[in-house]
Design an enzyme around this catalytic site. Structure first.
Site, short mmCIF file in Angstrom:
data_model
loop_
_atom_site.label_atom_id
_atom_site.label_comp_id
_atom_site.label_asym_id
_atom_site.label_seq_id
_atom_site.Cartn_x
_atom_site.Cartn_y
_atom_site.Cartn_z
N VAL A 216 0.83 -1.20 0.00
CA VAL A 216 0.00 0.00 0.00
C VAL A 216 0.87 1.26 0.00
CG1 VAL A 216 -1.71 1.31 1.30
CG2 VAL A 216 -1.94 -1.17 1.10
N ALA A 217 2.00 1.19 0.73
CA ALA A 217 2.89 2.36 0.81
C ALA A 217 3.59 2.62 -0.52
CB ALA A 217 3.92 2.15 1.91
N ILE B 80 2.68 1.95 -3.62
CA ILE B 80 1.86 2.31 -4.78
C ILE B 80 1.32 3.74 -4.61
CG2 ILE B 80 -0.23 1.75 -6.08
CD1 ILE B 80 0.20 -1.16 -5.21
N GLU C 52 -1.26 5.70 -5.00
CA GLU C 52 -2.68 5.61 -5.36
C GLU C 52 -3.25 6.94 -5.86
OE1 GLU C 52 -1.83 2.55 -2.20
OE2 GLU C 52 -1.47 4.70 -2.43
N ASP D 241 -0.38 20.81 -43.11
CA ASP D 241 -0.91 21.00 -44.47
C ASP D 241 -0.78 22.47 -44.81
OD1 ASP D 241 -2.17 20.40 -46.86
OD2 ASP D 241 -4.17 20.73 -46.03
N ASN E 29 -1.51 8.68 1.19
CA ASN E 29 -1.28 8.64 -0.26
C ASN E 29 -2.44 9.18 -1.08
OD1 ASN E 29 1.10 7.43 0.41
ND2 ASN E 29 0.66 5.45 -0.52
#
Length: 876
Positions: free
Chosen positions: A272-273, A275, A277, A319, A703
């Site tokens: 969890v730490a 990643i 989030e 163009d 997080n």
């Protein structure tokens, strides 16, 4: 190859197809419709988001927590995972309607000859072999070979990029004739501007040139943007980090004799730490803010990730017609036999010249374009060249236009004649007025109208006039000649030779499709910003070179479309480095150029407005369509639409895109520092005390909630004003760069050591130790936020309140932390206890220390963490 065949080879059923033959061909070839590729189902898009490795890690953590009875924490982890999935799902679910827009280009009905009778049938019922009747104003419903032509002219600009009407004939052409030069063919979606024709349908539906463009769009795989690739690489990197630390934890845990439940809880806390989030939500919010800011600059972003990609572009393929120029012929120069005048600078004194006045008479009376007054203003109808003359006449020379206009006779313009003639009664004086190709008009003349009156036109003077016309053409102009003669009698039996014999030369009309206002400055600024501009056009090499040279682009010669077919991708890239001009380009040539440059590592932006631009717009890293003049196909295939069609808007959007990437980097630096700081804290505490310093729910709060509250305002950071002063970012330089990685390590180690020391001080009371560590990290983030705004300038130089939302969200984050610590039921959920004043002092100390160290570092060594920021192995 229908354009190579003589009419007699295939035109045998001159009465048209029978009903039985039509039915048989419909069964064989199907309906004359463009097939739409089946799109991904929403469930399929959702599933693809769920197979993200980081999502899988969080989902496993959720299951383990629920299995161990921690349903609240398991639910929070699941909710967090769901938010990550939904953010990605919303981005990917953006509908791509390019092919559907192609359907709008087909007409609803067409006139055909079947069994000797003219019928009006739905276009979807047309079949190869049908005889199609064409008149001015018709839109061609399928590809066809012309068998009869009556002064037929077509507007094919949206398909070929050629701005001028194309004169058609039924004569066979060589096999290698490019599509833009196939004058004996008409193509689906093009327009009849004048004349009539009978055409033999050769291809319908997906077999047409338009259908092949559709197929190329459908078969083209959507490639991830540079930002998407960077985030994917970051996700893979974080996955490796999680796996390595998890293995270390499992090994150490087994060595220390911990139970599998203790090891599982620590591993979940680690996962969890590690990643970030809050990163998907933060990136989405930053991009959304960028979309609004670009909208204020007249740019409409269709795909969210395109915001950042635009700032990375180092090549713009544009163009010419309708993008750099106005796609409207304009009469710019009035050239008599003795002087050259710019139309907008012609004075009343100049108009006292007989030659000037006569050129105005000829332009007005030998012209079939008309002006119609509408509620929204004047509308001009007719051939683009004649419209250019009439429009200038009404805007600049209205008081000097002839008051009478009784046309007695007309010889219409044709590709064979190359001139137009009108016989007019001007207050009882009958005159023949001639307008057309300089070579033809000069050949008719034996005299010229000069300042001293009518004088003989010698062969040497004729050659000089023709040389002048040639030089004008080389300068990018379309040149027309004007002449007249008195006609004593009028009779419908007067022949063309009699009308044109012994004419009096008056002068030339210099016509051009002018550059859009502001384009030259925008191209200059692109060059200063390190962005290469390439012109890809269906126009002639001479016209393309003139436009390129007017813009200051490097080019000794233009590369022709037929030459591109002979080059390998590597050779094509080398040619692009030598010249910026590509002429007589067909749709697949544009796609080949874009593909070659992308494979060489360039981040490519492609601008365009026609159907012929759609495949290249789709293939490019960032497709840019014109909002006013662009076709629906170009708009739907693009990532960015210019509402005002102004090329300079592209530069403003690039500046904003570069600023957006800087903001995303700042947000990523902030979130990754927190994640690695937490991972380091968990590792140190585990190694020393065999405990988790934070509960997973506390880590998720840091997080996702606190982190996002601070990271998102970093996306509102004002521009520095120097975004265009450095070259584009090297394609190999991602979201992270070496200096940024070292800075993350420095700051995260500082956070980890501080959190470890603080936890160790309170270690005997686990809940108190975790509460203090939790508070310390949140406060550290608040101090950190002010410094990640720049890697070189301190908050004192930037201004603490130059980004007021950042200061406000920092206070909100602190207020929420206060509630979690002092509201009993929240404390129970998040497993926290109230802190004393001494505790708060200790929690504030690490953040304050970091703030001071970074301020000193930026003062003494501001560039120490800047290396590799824009270039690989390069100190900026």
């Amino acid at each position: 190859m229908w354009h190579t065949k003589n009419v007699a080879e295939f035109f045998v059923e001159k009465e048209g197809l029978s009903p039985e033959k039509v039915n048989a061909l419909q069964k064989k070839f199907g309906s004359n419709e463009l097939k739409v590729k089946k799109k991904k189902h929403l469930l399929q898009i959702f599933f693809l988001q769920c197979v993200n490795p980081l999502v899988g890690i969080l989902f496993v953590a959720c299951l383990i927590k629920c299995f161990l009875g921690s349903y609240l924490e398991g639910g929070v982890i699941f909710l967090t995972t769901l938010i990550m999935v939904l953010v990605g799902f919303i981005q990917e679910a953006k509908a791509e309607n390019a092919v559907a827009a192609l359907l709008k280009l087909t007409t609803l009905s067409a006139r055909v000859r079947r069994k000797g009778e003219v019928e009006t049938v739905p276009t979807k019922e047309l079949v190869p072999g049908d005889l199609l009747l064409l008149e001015a104003g018709d839109k061609v419903p399928a590809d066809a070979r012309l068998v009869e032509v009556y002064e037929l002219q077509m507007n094919e600009s949206f398909l070929t990029g050629e701005s001028l009407p194309v004169e058609k004939s039924q004569e066979a052409l060589p096999e290698n004739t490019p599509l833009a030069s196939q004058t004996n063919m008409v193509f689906s979606g093009t327009l009849v501007t004048s004349g009539k024709g009978l055409a033999y349908l050769t291809a319908t539906g997906m077999d047409t040139a338009l259908g092949k463009i559709t197929s190329s769009i459908q078969e083209m795989e959507t490639e991830p943007s540079p930002l998407q690739r960077n985030i994917k690489q970051l996700s893979q990197f974080m996955l490796v980090v999680v796996m390595l630390f998890a293995l270390c934890f499992i090994g150490l845990g087994a060595f220390l004799g911990l139970t599998w439940i203790e090891i599982s809880l620590l591993t979940i806390a680690l996962a969890v730490a590690a990643i970030p989030e809050g990163l998907p939500a933060t990136v989405t919010a930053v991009l959304a803010v960028g979309v609004r800011r670009i909208a204020r600059k007249k740019g409409l972003i269709r795909k969210l990730v395109a915001v950042e990609t635009l700032g990375s572009a180092d090549v713009i393929c544009t163009d010419k017609t309708g993008t750099l120029t106005n796609n409207a012929m304009q009469w710019t120069d009035l050239i008599t036999a003795e002087e050259k005048l710019a139309c907008h600078q012609v004075t009343k004194t100049d108009l006292q010249s007989r030659a000037c006045r006569k050129l105005i008479d000829i332009a007005y009376l030998c012209n079939n374009a008309v002006k119609k007054e509408q509620e929204r203003g004047a509308e001009y109808l007719g051939d683009p060249t004649e419209v250019g003359l009439i429009k200038t006449l009404h805007e600049l020379f209205s008081p000097f236009l002839p008051k009478t206009n009784k046309r007695l006779f007309e010889v219409p313009f044709s590709s064979e004649r190359r001139y137009m003639a009108t016989l007019c009664d001007l207050d009882g004086e009958i005159e023949v007025l001639l307008k057309g190709s300089p070579e033809v008009i000069v050949s008719f003349c034996t005299k010229y109208l000069g300042k001293r009156g009518i004088e003989p036109l010698s062969p040497d003077r004729k050659n000089a006039l023709l040389e002048e016309a040639k030089q004008l053409a080389k300068s990018g102009m379309r040149v027309l000649g004007g002449a007249y003669k008195a006609q004593n009698t009028y009779s419908k039996k007067i022949g063309e030779k009699e009308l044109t014999r012994d004419a009096i030369f008056v002068g030339f009309y210099g016509m051009s499709d002018p550059l859009r206002e502001g384009v030259k400055q925008a191209v200059d600024e692109c060059r200063q910003a390190g962005i290469t501009v390439l012109i890809l056009t269906g126009d002639s090499p001479e016209t393309a070179m003139h436009i390129g040279q007017s813009l200051g682009l490097k080019a000794q010669s233009a590369l022709i479309g037929t030459d591109i077919e002979k080059l390998s991708p590597k050779e094509l890239v080398e040619k692009a480095e030598e010249t910026s001009i590509f002429a007589r380009i067909e749709p697949m040539h544009k796609l080949r150029i874009v593909s070659a440059l992308k494979s060489d590592g360039h981040i490519l932006a492609m601008t365009g407005d026609g159907v012929n631009d759609a495949p290249a717009l789709e293939k490019a890293d960032i497709g840019i369509a014109m909002g006013k003049e662009g076709t629906d196909v170009a708009k739907e295939a693009s990532d960015l639409i210019l509402v005002d069609d102004a090329f300079e808007t592209i530069l403003a959007c690039i500046e904003e895109g570069r600023s957006i990437f800087t903001r995303i980097r700042s947000s990523a630096l902030f979130l990754l520092t927190t994640c690695f700081g937490e991972v380091g804290t968990i590792f140190l505490v585990f190694f020393a005390w065999q405990k988790a310093p934070l509960e997973p729910i506390q880590i998720l709060w840091i997080n996702l909630i606190t982190g996002s509250l601070i990271a998102i305002p970093l996306g509102l950071e004002p521009k520095t004003g120097h975004e265009l002063h450095h070259p584009p970012r090297d394609a190999r330089v991602g979201l992270l760069y070496p200096g940024m990685i070292w800075r993350i390590l420095f700051l995260s180690i500082l956070m980890s050591l501080s959190a470890f020391a603080l936890f160790s001080f309170y270690e005997e009371t686990l809940v108190k130790a975790r509460s203090v560590t939790f508070a310390m990290i949140v406060l550290f983030e608040w101090f950190l936020a002010f410094h990640v705004r720049s890697d070189e300038r301190s908050p004192f130089a930037l201004g603490f309140f130059s980004n007021p939302s950042l200061a406000l969200m920092g206070l909100v984050a602190f207020g929420l932390l206060f509630l979690l610590l002092y509201v009993p039921f929240l404390g129970k959920i998040f497993q926290t206890v109230p802190l004393s004043l001494q505790d708060w002092g200790l929690c504030l100390l690490p953040g304050a220390l970091m703030f001071c160290l970074e301020s000193i570092r930026k003062r003494l060594y501001p560039k120490i963490f800047s290396f590799g920021k824009w270039r690989v192995k390069h100190w900026d």
